[in-house]
Design an enzyme around this catalytic site. Structure first.
Site, PDB file in Angstrom:
ATOM      1  CD  GLU A 172      -2.640   1.170  -0.034  1.00 31.11           C
ATOM      2  OE1 GLU A 172      -3.342   0.220  -0.419  1.00 31.11           O
ATOM      3  OE2 GLU A 172      -2.465   2.204  -0.714  1.00 31.11           O
ATOM      4  CE  LYS A 179       5.210   0.868   1.446  1.00 27.94           C
ATOM      5  NZ  LYS A 179       3.980   1.501   1.699  1.00 27.94           N
ATOM      6  CB  CYS A 181       6.507   3.765   6.235  1.00 33.02           C
ATOM      7  SG  CYS A 181       4.969   2.861   6.386  1.00 33.02           S
TER       8      CYS A 181
HETATM    9  C1  UDX Z   1       0.877  -0.244   8.464  1.00 34.88           C
HETATM   10  C2  UDX Z   1       1.426  -1.387   7.661  1.00 34.88           C
HETATM   11  O1  UDX Z   1       0.509  -2.420   7.607  1.00 34.88           O
HETATM   12  C3  UDX Z   1       2.757  -1.745   8.154  1.00 34.88           C
HETATM   13  O2  UDX Z   1       3.324  -2.732   7.408  1.00 34.88           O
HETATM   14  C4  UDX Z   1       3.549  -0.539   7.952  1.00 34.88           C
HETATM   15  O3  UDX Z   1       4.870  -0.794   7.954  1.00 34.88           O
HETATM   16  C5  UDX Z   1       3.088   0.455   8.956  1.00 34.88           C
HETATM   17  O4  UDX Z   1       1.813   0.790   8.591  1.00 34.88           O
HETATM   18  P1  UDX Z   1      -0.666   0.331  10.254  1.00 34.88           P
HETATM   19  O5  UDX Z   1      -1.974   0.010   9.622  1.00 34.88           O
HETATM   20  O6  UDX Z   1      -0.209   1.742  10.216  1.00 34.88           O
HETATM   21  O7  UDX Z   1       0.426  -0.604   9.638  1.00 34.88           O
HETATM   22  O8  UDX Z   1      -0.528  -0.228  11.705  1.00 34.88           O
HETATM   23  P2  UDX Z   1      -1.526  -0.073  12.882  1.00 34.88           P
HETATM   24  O9  UDX Z   1      -2.323   1.164  12.730  1.00 34.88           O
HETATM   25  O10 UDX Z   1      -0.721  -0.319  14.098  1.00 34.88           O
HETATM   26  O11 UDX Z   1      -2.536  -1.293  12.637  1.00 34.88           O
HETATM   27  C6  UDX Z   1      -2.239  -2.622  12.768  1.00 34.88           C
HETATM   28  C7  UDX Z   1      -3.418  -3.303  13.447  1.00 34.88           C
HETATM   29  O12 UDX Z   1      -3.195  -4.705  13.457  1.00 34.88           O
HETATM   30  C8  UDX Z   1      -3.643  -2.876  14.893  1.00 34.88           C
HETATM   31  O13 UDX Z   1      -4.950  -2.377  15.047  1.00 34.88           O
HETATM   32  C9  UDX Z   1      -3.435  -4.166  15.682  1.00 34.88           C
HETATM   33  O14 UDX Z   1      -4.292  -4.274  16.802  1.00 34.88           O
HETATM   34  C10 UDX Z   1      -3.738  -5.223  14.646  1.00 34.88           C
HETATM   35  N1  UDX Z   1      -3.147  -6.519  14.955  1.00 34.88           N
HETATM   36  C11 UDX Z   1      -1.830  -6.629  15.171  1.00 34.88           C
HETATM   37  C12 UDX Z   1      -3.965  -7.641  15.018  1.00 34.88           C
HETATM   38  O15 UDX Z   1      -5.173  -7.562  14.841  1.00 34.88           O
HETATM   39  N2  UDX Z   1      -3.389  -8.848  15.282  1.00 34.88           N
HETATM   40  C13 UDX Z   1      -2.076  -8.994  15.512  1.00 34.88           C
HETATM   41  O16 UDX Z   1      -1.612 -10.105  15.756  1.00 34.88           O
HETATM   42  C14 UDX Z   1      -1.268  -7.841  15.455  1.00 34.88           C
HETATM   43  C1  UDX Z   2       4.807   7.509   3.544  1.00 34.04           C
HETATM   44  C2  UDX Z   2       4.757   7.399   2.015  1.00 34.04           C
HETATM   45  O1  UDX Z   2       4.544   8.693   1.449  1.00 34.04           O
HETATM   46  C3  UDX Z   2       3.657   6.446   1.590  1.00 34.04           C
HETATM   47  O2  UDX Z   2       3.693   6.264   0.178  1.00 34.04           O
HETATM   48  C4  UDX Z   2       3.882   5.110   2.286  1.00 34.04           C
HETATM   49  O3  UDX Z   2       2.848   4.212   1.946  1.00 34.04           O
HETATM   50  C5  UDX Z   2       3.939   5.291   3.779  1.00 34.04           C
HETATM   51  O4  UDX Z   2       4.963   6.229   4.117  1.00 34.04           O
HETATM   52  P1  UDX Z   2       3.480   8.857   5.366  1.00 34.04           P
HETATM   53  O5  UDX Z   2       4.503   8.353   6.323  1.00 34.04           O
HETATM   54  O6  UDX Z   2       2.037   8.760   5.734  1.00 34.04           O
HETATM   55  O7  UDX Z   2       3.609   8.114   3.962  1.00 34.04           O
HETATM   56  O8  UDX Z   2       3.745  10.402   5.116  1.00 34.04           O
HETATM   57  P2  UDX Z   2       4.564  11.316   4.098  1.00 34.04           P
HETATM   58  O9  UDX Z   2       3.641  12.351   3.608  1.00 34.04           O
HETATM   59  O10 UDX Z   2       5.299  10.551   3.097  1.00 34.04           O
HETATM   60  O11 UDX Z   2       5.570  12.055   5.087  1.00 34.04           O
HETATM   61  C6  UDX Z   2       6.558  11.342   5.815  1.00 34.04           C
HETATM   62  C7  UDX Z   2       7.408  12.299   6.601  1.00 34.04           C
HETATM   63  O12 UDX Z   2       8.218  13.085   5.731  1.00 34.04           O
HETATM   64  C8  UDX Z   2       6.630  13.309   7.441  1.00 34.04           C
HETATM   65  O13 UDX Z   2       7.253  13.444   8.688  1.00 34.04           O
HETATM   66  C9  UDX Z   2       6.704  14.591   6.648  1.00 34.04           C
HETATM   67  O14 UDX Z   2       6.591  15.743   7.448  1.00 34.04           O
HETATM   68  C10 UDX Z   2       8.072  14.465   6.030  1.00 34.04           C
HETATM   69  N1  UDX Z   2       8.227  15.241   4.793  1.00 34.04           N
HETATM   70  C11 UDX Z   2       7.511  14.918   3.680  1.00 34.04           C
HETATM   71  C12 UDX Z   2       9.142  16.280   4.747  1.00 34.04           C
HETATM   72  O15 UDX Z   2       9.819  16.586   5.737  1.00 34.04           O
HETATM   73  N2  UDX Z   2       9.293  16.967   3.562  1.00 34.04           N
HETATM   74  C13 UDX Z   2       8.593  16.672   2.443  1.00 34.04           C
HETATM   75  O16 UDX Z   2       8.799  17.335   1.421  1.00 34.04           O
HETATM   76  C14 UDX Z   2       7.666  15.616   2.508  1.00 34.04           C
END
Ligand code: UDX
Ligand code: UDX
Length: 479
Positions: free
Chosen positions: A171, A226, A282
């Site tokens: 994603e 990714k 990430c």
């Molecule tokens: C995402 C991506 O999936 C991850 O790979 C990436 O690197 C970080 O962002 P994200 O959706 O942001 O993860 O994570 P989070 O908001 O923490 O959600 C994960 C969910 O999985 C939580 O709600 C947690 O409770 C659930 N979970 C985790 C389960 O239901 N079962 C488990 O065994 C572990």
């Molecule tokens: C990122 C990737 O953009 C997305 O494609 C991936 O799936 C998950 O990780 P996210 O972490 O939600 O998404 O935010 P992003 O908008 O990319 O910003 C990441 C960090 O970089 C933030 O702390 C932001 O403030 C910083 N940033 C971004 C900068 O400092 N300067 C920029 O020009 C852009």
């Protein structure tokens, strides 16, 4: 003719990725039943909350989609086993943080939840099931998932044997623009070996994404793309942040430099905003995974190239904190400092890896009293993020209560600034652009300082009220 017709989808993990992604799929595919399951009961309760403003995740437009789909073809529950048993396709969207102990600690992802998810699937799935990696994972995790899935067959007789195919479908959504990114993705990436399973997933996306935007690759290319995508994005931020420091020393202005280089279509103008360093769940994790992988394959030069992106990111946060202390005569003990913004970027309530955490911890360790304001982040979350500072203090002087008083939370920016020696903008929230500096200047301690790490304030507007102003990357005061 494709005979893998998907009717029921299950997504394990109702987080920032799983929740919005499944909501958008359900919205476009009314004939599909989408079950989002999570072991966290509170999270599920909030997804099911009558009051739509209580959803666990804030994303623009998400509430309207949930209103349209929830309990029609989108369901949230904690019944993980049941949802697995009835699904034709299962997305793994659990979190994969960096390991904090053991082999690869601090470097590679902790895959315990992915593994336990695969074990549950292997136990409860029925017939043929397509398993889709949605979480960002280290390259070759699909192999681990496959090994676990197929191991369950060892004990079954031929007739009852289950079949699985594993796809990688990373994603790319960014928080704050998740719905937009899901509705109009730059591309959809699907990696796998089994053509029929790939086509079954392609057919779901085709409901709203043009075919030319759907890329299919082998499993490892998809997983690596990714990590590489996030590494390239993070690399741009560390690059411009390193230039911000040269600007301050040389008399250049980083915004002028970014604008000038961004006009080159080969470079492009996006992702060139300097700041206090990248945060979010990430970038750091994915680069560290890449570094780990390079070292594993003996590519130490490549590993140190990517590692330097993370090093510069930390250095940027540290140099901002040092700048603040130096500007306040090298002493901030007992001084009130207002922190404006704690989220890792505007538009989200997420604080994972936010630069605000390390800057705040360092200021607290110097003895400052922090007055924190963020329009979306709850004080309990901030307290949690700073907990190891608070714990260290507890160990050292057994006076946690006293140290907690060094942390204050405000819902009003002007109250946060009252009596403060310095005000630091860490997140680029819109309302910080509209601050009345006349009021602030009267209420701050003198000499007062404003540190703008996001380049959202106009120098002349602040200077005219007698406030000292520092903006990241602005060396224009130099002759
Ligand atoms: C995402 C991506 O999936 C991850 O790979 C990436 O690197 C970080 O962002 P994200 O959706 O942001 O993860 O994570 P989070 O908001 O923490 O959600 C994960 C969910 O999985 C939580 O709600 C947690 O409770 C659930 N979970 C985790 C389960 O239901 N079962 C488990 O065994 C572990
Ligand atoms: C990122 C990737 O953009 C997305 O494609 C991936 O799936 C998950 O990780 P996210 O972490 O939600 O998404 O935010 P992003 O908008 O990319 O910003 C990441 C960090 O970089 C933030 O702390 C932001 O403030 C910083 N940033 C971004 C900068 O400092 N300067 C920029 O020009 C852009």
């Amino acid at each position: 003719m494709n005979n893998l017709k998907i009717k029921k989808i299950c997504c394990v993990g109702a987080g920032y990725v799983g929740g919005p992604t499944m909501a958008v799929i359900a919205d476009h595919c009314s004939d599909l039943k989408v079950n989002v399951v999570d072991r966290n009961e509170e999270r599920i309760r909030n997804w099911n909350h009558k009051d739509i403003s209580n959803l666990p995740i804030y994303e623009k437009g998400l509430d309207q989609i949930i209103k349209r789909t929830r309990n029609k073809n989108l369901f949230f529950s904690t019944k993980i086993e049941d949802a697995i048993a009835e699904a034709d396709m299962i997305f793994i969207s659990v979190n994969t943080p960096i390991k904090n102990k053991g082999l690869g600690a601090g470097q590679t992802s902790d895959l315990r939840w992915v593994e336990s998810c695969a074990r549950k699937i292997s136990l409860h799935a029925k017939g043929h099931t397509i398993v889709v990696e949605k979480s960002t994972l280290p390259v070759r995790t699909a192999k681990t998932i496959k090994d676990i899935l197929f191991a369950s067959n060892d004990d079954l007789n031929e007739k009852n044997k289950k079949t699985f195919s594993v796809l990688s479908n990373p994603e790319f959504l960014a928080e704050g623009t998740a719905i937009l990114n899901l509705e109009k993705p730059d591309r959809i990436l699907i990696g796998g070996e089994d053509k029929k399973s790939i086509e079954a997933l392609v057919e779901i996306y085709l409901r709203w994404v043009p075919r030319k935007k759907i890329i299919t690759t082998n499993l490892w290319s998809s997983e690596l793309s990714k990590l590489t995508s996030n590494a390239f994005l993070a690399q741009r931020i560390s690059s411009i942040n390193s230039i911000s420091a040269i600007c301050e020393s040389s008399g250049a202005d980083v915004y002028e430099v970014a604008n000038a280089i961004g006009k080159d279509t080969r470079i492009g103008s996006q992702f060139l905003n300097p700041g206090p360093g990248f945060g979010g769940s990430c970038f750091k994790k994915d680069i560290l995974n890449l570094v780990y992988l390079c070292n594993y394959f003996g590519l130490s030069e490549v590993a140190s190239f990517w590692e330097s992106i993370v090093r510069i990111n930390q250095w940027q946060q540290d140099r901002i904190y040092k700048k603040i202390v130096e500007s306040l005569f090298g002493n901030i003990s007992g001084k009130k400092i207002a922190i404006l913004g704690f989220a890792f970027k505007a538009g989200t309530n997420d604080t994972r890896e936010s630069p605000a955490i390390s800057i705040s911890k360092n200021l607290l360790l110097e003895g400052a009293k922090l007055a924190i304001h963020d329009p979306k982040v709850q004080p309990s979350q901030i307290q949690n993020d700073l907990s190891d500072y608070l714990l260290t203090q507890e160990d050292n002087n057994k006076d946690l209560k006293n140290n907690k008083s060094n942390l204050m939370f405000f819902t009003d920016i002007y109250q946060a600034a009252e009596g403060a020696h310095a005000l630091i903008i860490i997140t680029e929230w819109d309302n910080y652009k509209k601050i009345d500096w006349n009021i602030i200047s009267k209420n701050m301690s003198k000499p007062s300082w404003v540190f703008d790490t996001r380049g959202i304030l106009a120098k002349d507007k602040i200077n005219k009220y007698g406030i000292n102003f520092w903006q990241l990357g602005d060396g224009s005061g130099k002759n």
